[in-house]
Design a protein around this motif. Sequence first.
Motif, PDB file in Angstrom:
ATOM      1  N   ASN A   1    -128.533   5.598 -20.183  1.00  0.00           N
ATOM      2  CA  ASN A   1    -129.107   4.950 -19.005  1.00  0.00           C
ATOM      3  C   ASN A   1    -129.483   6.000 -17.958  1.00  0.00           C
ATOM      4  OD1 ASN A   1    -129.800   2.564 -17.460  1.00  0.00           O
ATOM      5  ND2 ASN A   1    -128.004   3.013 -16.219  1.00  0.00           N
ATOM      6  N   LEU A   2    -128.597   6.957 -17.731  1.00  0.00           N
ATOM      7  CA  LEU A   2    -128.885   8.026 -16.780  1.00  0.00           C
ATOM      8  C   LEU A   2    -130.102   8.830 -17.238  1.00  0.00           C
ATOM      9  CD1 LEU A   2    -128.227   9.724 -14.285  1.00  0.00           C
ATOM     10  CD2 LEU A   2    -126.635  11.026 -15.711  1.00  0.00           C
ATOM     11  N   ALA A   3    -130.171   9.167 -18.502  1.00  0.00           N
ATOM     12  CA  ALA A   3    -131.312   9.912 -19.036  1.00  0.00           C
ATOM     13  C   ALA A   3    -132.608   9.116 -18.882  1.00  0.00           C
ATOM     14  CB  ALA A   3    -131.071  10.268 -20.498  1.00  0.00           C
ATOM     15  N   ARG A   4    -132.520   7.815 -19.103  1.00  0.00           N
ATOM     16  CA  ARG A   4    -133.703   6.957 -18.945  1.00  0.00           C
ATOM     17  C   ARG A   4    -134.182   6.949 -17.501  1.00  0.00           C
ATOM     18  NH1 ARG A   4    -134.420   2.232 -16.997  1.00  0.00           N
ATOM     19  NH2 ARG A   4    -132.191   1.785 -16.864  1.00  0.00           N
ATOM     20  N   LEU A   5    -133.251   6.789 -16.570  1.00  0.00           N
ATOM     21  CA  LEU A   5    -133.606   6.794 -15.149  1.00  0.00           C
ATOM     22  C   LEU A   5    -134.201   8.141 -14.737  1.00  0.00           C
ATOM     23  CD1 LEU A   5    -130.477   4.940 -13.727  1.00  0.00           C
ATOM     24  CD2 LEU A   5    -132.832   4.072 -13.725  1.00  0.00           C
ATOM     25  N   ARG A   6    -133.636   9.233 -15.253  1.00  0.00           N
ATOM     26  CA  ARG A   6    -134.138  10.565 -14.940  1.00  0.00           C
ATOM     27  C   ARG A   6    -135.551  10.753 -15.492  1.00  0.00           C
ATOM     28  NH1 ARG A   6    -134.576  14.774 -17.925  1.00  0.00           N
ATOM     29  NH2 ARG A   6    -133.089  14.132 -19.520  1.00  0.00           N
ATOM     30  N   THR A   7    -135.769  10.296 -16.706  1.00  0.00           N
ATOM     31  CA  THR A   7    -137.088  10.405 -17.320  1.00  0.00           C
ATOM     32  C   THR A   7    -138.111   9.569 -16.563  1.00  0.00           C
ATOM     33  OG1 THR A   7    -136.076  10.809 -19.469  1.00  0.00           O
ATOM     34  CG2 THR A   7    -138.373  10.117 -19.484  1.00  0.00           C
ATOM     35  N   GLN A   8    -137.715   8.370 -16.158  1.00  0.00           N
ATOM     36  CA  GLN A   8    -138.615   7.515 -15.381  1.00  0.00           C
ATOM     37  C   GLN A   8    -138.995   8.171 -14.051  1.00  0.00           C
ATOM     38  OE1 GLN A   8    -136.634   3.730 -14.991  1.00  0.00           O
ATOM     39  NE2 GLN A   8    -137.491   2.953 -16.902  1.00  0.00           N
ATOM     40  N   ALA A   9    -138.065   8.912 -13.481  1.00  0.00           N
ATOM     41  CA  ALA A   9    -138.329   9.618 -12.225  1.00  0.00           C
ATOM     42  C   ALA A   9    -139.104  10.916 -12.458  1.00  0.00           C
ATOM     43  CB  ALA A   9    -137.015   9.910 -11.508  1.00  0.00           C
ATOM     44  N   GLN A  10    -139.397  11.218 -13.721  1.00  0.00           N
ATOM     45  CA  GLN A  10    -140.144  12.405 -14.133  1.00  0.00           C
ATOM     46  C   GLN A  10    -139.464  13.688 -13.657  1.00  0.00           C
ATOM     47  OE1 GLN A  10    -144.179  11.687 -12.813  1.00  0.00           O
ATOM     48  NE2 GLN A  10    -144.563  10.314 -14.513  1.00  0.00           N
ATOM     49  N   LEU A  11    -138.143  13.736 -13.878  1.00  0.00           N
ATOM     50  CA  LEU A  11    -137.349  14.900 -13.499  1.00  0.00           C
ATOM     51  C   LEU A  11    -136.709  15.529 -14.731  1.00  0.00           C
ATOM     52  CD1 LEU A  11    -135.442  13.412 -10.430  1.00  0.00           C
ATOM     53  CD2 LEU A  11    -137.297  15.082 -10.342  1.00  0.00           C
ATOM     54  N   THR A  12    -136.611  16.840 -14.715  1.00  0.00           N
ATOM     55  CA  THR A  12    -135.826  17.516 -15.741  1.00  0.00           C
ATOM     56  C   THR A  12    -134.363  17.487 -15.302  1.00  0.00           C
ATOM     57  OG1 THR A  12    -135.973  19.675 -14.663  1.00  0.00           O
ATOM     58  CG2 THR A  12    -137.745  19.116 -16.221  1.00  0.00           C
ATOM     59  N   GLN A  13    -133.474  17.837 -16.207  1.00  0.00           N
ATOM     60  CA  GLN A  13    -132.067  17.909 -15.839  1.00  0.00           C
ATOM     61  C   GLN A  13    -131.874  18.934 -14.724  1.00  0.00           C
ATOM     62  OE1 GLN A  13    -129.853  18.707 -19.433  1.00  0.00           O
ATOM     63  NE2 GLN A  13    -129.808  16.540 -20.005  1.00  0.00           N
ATOM     64  N   LYS A  14    -132.568  20.047 -14.809  1.00  0.00           N
ATOM     65  CA  LYS A  14    -132.450  21.092 -13.789  1.00  0.00           C
ATOM     66  C   LYS A  14    -132.941  20.607 -12.433  1.00  0.00           C
ATOM     67  CE  LYS A  14    -133.476  25.900 -12.829  1.00  0.00           C
ATOM     68  NZ  LYS A  14    -133.996  27.153 -13.350  1.00  0.00           N
ATOM     69  N   GLN A  15    -134.060  19.915 -12.423  1.00  0.00           N
ATOM     70  CA  GLN A  15    -134.589  19.390 -11.160  1.00  0.00           C
ATOM     71  C   GLN A  15    -133.621  18.375 -10.537  1.00  0.00           C
ATOM     72  OE1 GLN A  15    -138.279  18.006 -12.862  1.00  0.00           O
ATOM     73  NE2 GLN A  15    -139.464  19.634 -11.851  1.00  0.00           N
ATOM     74  N   LEU A  16    -133.082  17.491 -11.369  1.00  0.00           N
ATOM     75  CA  LEU A  16    -132.134  16.493 -10.873  1.00  0.00           C
ATOM     76  C   LEU A  16    -130.887  17.166 -10.331  1.00  0.00           C
ATOM     77  CD1 LEU A  16    -131.296  13.565 -10.424  1.00  0.00           C
ATOM     78  CD2 LEU A  16    -130.523  13.500 -12.806  1.00  0.00           C
ATOM     79  N   ALA A  17    -130.381  18.139 -11.055  1.00  0.00           N
ATOM     80  CA  ALA A  17    -129.185  18.854 -10.615  1.00  0.00           C
ATOM     81  C   ALA A  17    -129.427  19.539  -9.273  1.00  0.00           C
ATOM     82  CB  ALA A  17    -128.770  19.872 -11.672  1.00  0.00           C
ATOM     83  N   THR A  18    -130.571  20.159  -9.123  1.00  0.00           N
ATOM     84  CA  THR A  18    -130.904  20.843  -7.866  1.00  0.00           C
ATOM     85  C   THR A  18    -130.983  19.848  -6.715  1.00  0.00           C
ATOM     86  OG1 THR A  18    -132.096  22.589  -9.046  1.00  0.00           O
ATOM     87  CG2 THR A  18    -132.629  22.300  -6.715  1.00  0.00           C
ATOM     88  N   LEU A  19    -131.635  18.714  -6.940  1.00  0.00           N
ATOM     89  CA  LEU A  19    -131.741  17.685  -5.904  1.00  0.00           C
ATOM     90  C   LEU A  19    -130.370  17.150  -5.478  1.00  0.00           C
ATOM     91  CD1 LEU A  19    -134.786  15.603  -7.195  1.00  0.00           C
ATOM     92  CD2 LEU A  19    -134.694  16.968  -5.092  1.00  0.00           C
ATOM     93  N   CYS A  20    -129.438  17.125  -6.410  1.00  0.00           N
ATOM     94  CA  CYS A  20    -128.117  16.550  -6.147  1.00  0.00           C
ATOM     95  C   CYS A  20    -127.078  17.589  -5.735  1.00  0.00           C
ATOM     96  CB  CYS A  20    -127.618  15.818  -7.394  1.00  0.00           C
ATOM     97  SG  CYS A  20    -128.652  14.429  -7.847  1.00  0.00           S
ATOM     98  N   GLY A  21    -127.437  18.850  -5.838  1.00  0.00           N
ATOM     99  CA  GLY A  21    -126.492  19.897  -5.489  1.00  0.00           C
ATOM    100  C   GLY A  21    -125.351  20.041  -6.479  1.00  0.00           C
ATOM    101  N   ILE A  22    -125.647  19.754  -7.743  1.00  0.00           N
ATOM    102  CA  ILE A  22    -124.639  19.897  -8.799  1.00  0.00           C
ATOM    103  C   ILE A  22    -125.233  20.740  -9.931  1.00  0.00           C
ATOM    104  CG2 ILE A  22    -123.411  17.754  -8.264  1.00  0.00           C
ATOM    105  CD1 ILE A  22    -124.931  16.352 -10.443  1.00  0.00           C
ATOM    106  N   GLY A  23    -124.410  21.123 -10.873  1.00  0.00           N
ATOM    107  CA  GLY A  23    -124.865  21.970 -11.965  1.00  0.00           C
ATOM    108  C   GLY A  23    -125.640  21.221 -13.032  1.00  0.00           C
ATOM    109  N   THR A  24    -126.550  21.941 -13.667  1.00  0.00           N
ATOM    110  CA  THR A  24    -127.322  21.379 -14.767  1.00  0.00           C
ATOM    111  C   THR A  24    -126.401  20.943 -15.905  1.00  0.00           C
ATOM    112  OG1 THR A  24    -129.159  22.838 -14.198  1.00  0.00           O
ATOM    113  CG2 THR A  24    -129.228  21.823 -16.366  1.00  0.00           C
ATOM    114  N   GLN A  25    -125.359  21.718 -16.162  1.00  0.00           N
ATOM    115  CA  GLN A  25    -124.408  21.377 -17.227  1.00  0.00           C
ATOM    116  C   GLN A  25    -123.734  20.038 -16.947  1.00  0.00           C
ATOM    117  OE1 GLN A  25    -123.948  23.185 -20.165  1.00  0.00           O
ATOM    118  NE2 GLN A  25    -122.929  21.291 -20.747  1.00  0.00           N
TER     119      GLN A  25
END
Length: 75
Positions: A10-34
Amino acid sequence: MEIINKEGKNLARLRTQAQLTQKQLATLCGIGTQYISDLERGVRKVSSISIRVAVPLADALHCEVRELLVKEEEQ
Protein backbone atom coordinates in the motif's frame (compact mmCIF):
# COMPACT_ATOMS: atom_id res chain seq x y z
CA MET A 1 5.20 -19.85 2.25
CA GLU A 2 5.12 -16.27 0.97
CA ILE A 3 4.43 -13.57 3.51
CA ILE A 4 1.93 -11.04 2.22
CA ASN A 5 2.98 -7.49 3.01
CA LYS A 6 -0.20 -5.52 2.38
CA GLU A 7 0.84 -2.41 4.32
CA GLY A 8 4.15 -2.20 2.48
CA LYS A 9 2.49 -2.73 -0.89
CA ASN A 10 0.00 0.00 0.00
CA LEU A 11 2.82 2.39 0.87
CA ALA A 12 4.61 1.57 -2.40
CA ARG A 13 1.38 2.14 -4.32
CA LEU A 14 0.83 5.53 -2.69
CA ARG A 15 4.46 6.49 -3.37
CA THR A 16 4.18 5.45 -7.01
CA GLN A 17 0.93 7.38 -7.40
CA ALA A 18 2.70 10.45 -6.03
CA GLN A 19 5.42 9.83 -8.66
CA LEU A 20 8.17 9.69 -6.05
CA THR A 21 11.18 7.45 -5.76
CA GLN A 22 12.06 5.96 -2.40
CA LYS A 23 14.93 8.44 -2.16
CA GLN A 24 12.70 11.41 -2.92
CA LEU A 25 10.13 10.29 -0.35
CA ALA A 26 12.81 9.72 2.27
CA THR A 27 14.26 13.19 1.66
CA LEU A 28 10.83 14.83 1.92
CA CYS A 29 10.20 13.03 5.21
CA GLY A 30 13.64 13.49 6.71
CA ILE A 31 14.22 9.76 7.07
CA GLY A 32 16.58 7.28 5.43
CA THR A 33 15.98 5.60 2.10
CA GLN A 34 16.61 2.23 3.77
CA TYR A 35 13.75 2.93 6.19
CA ILE A 36 11.33 3.46 3.27
CA SER A 37 12.63 0.28 1.63
CA ASP A 38 12.19 -1.66 4.88
CA LEU A 39 8.59 -0.44 5.21
CA GLU A 40 7.72 -1.37 1.63
CA ARG A 41 9.33 -4.82 1.94
CA GLY A 42 7.68 -5.56 5.28
CA VAL A 43 10.91 -5.61 7.27
CA ARG A 44 9.26 -2.87 9.36
CA LYS A 45 5.52 -2.62 9.78
CA VAL A 46 3.81 0.55 8.62
CA SER A 47 1.34 0.19 11.49
CA SER A 48 4.18 0.43 14.02
CA ILE A 49 5.75 3.70 12.80
CA SER A 50 5.62 6.72 15.06
CA ILE A 51 3.44 9.73 14.42
CA ARG A 52 6.67 11.67 13.81
CA VAL A 53 7.19 9.51 10.72
CA ALA A 54 3.55 8.92 9.73
CA VAL A 55 2.58 12.59 9.41
CA PRO A 56 5.47 13.56 7.08
CA LEU A 57 4.84 10.39 5.03
CA ALA A 58 1.17 11.24 4.63
CA ASP A 59 1.97 14.86 3.76
CA ALA A 60 4.53 13.85 1.13
CA LEU A 61 2.11 11.29 -0.35
CA HIS A 62 -0.84 13.72 -0.30
CA CYS A 63 -2.96 11.38 1.75
CA GLU A 64 -4.28 11.02 5.28
CA VAL A 65 -2.35 9.07 7.91
CA ARG A 66 -5.13 6.46 8.06
CA GLU A 67 -4.64 5.77 4.34
CA LEU A 68 -1.14 4.48 5.12
CA LEU A 69 -2.77 1.71 7.17
CA VAL A 70 -5.70 0.83 4.90
CA LYS A 71 -5.17 -2.30 2.85
CA GLU A 72 -5.48 -2.05 -0.93
CA GLU A 73 -8.74 -3.99 -1.12
CA GLU A 74 -10.35 -1.76 1.54
CA GLN A 75 -9.89 1.44 -0.46
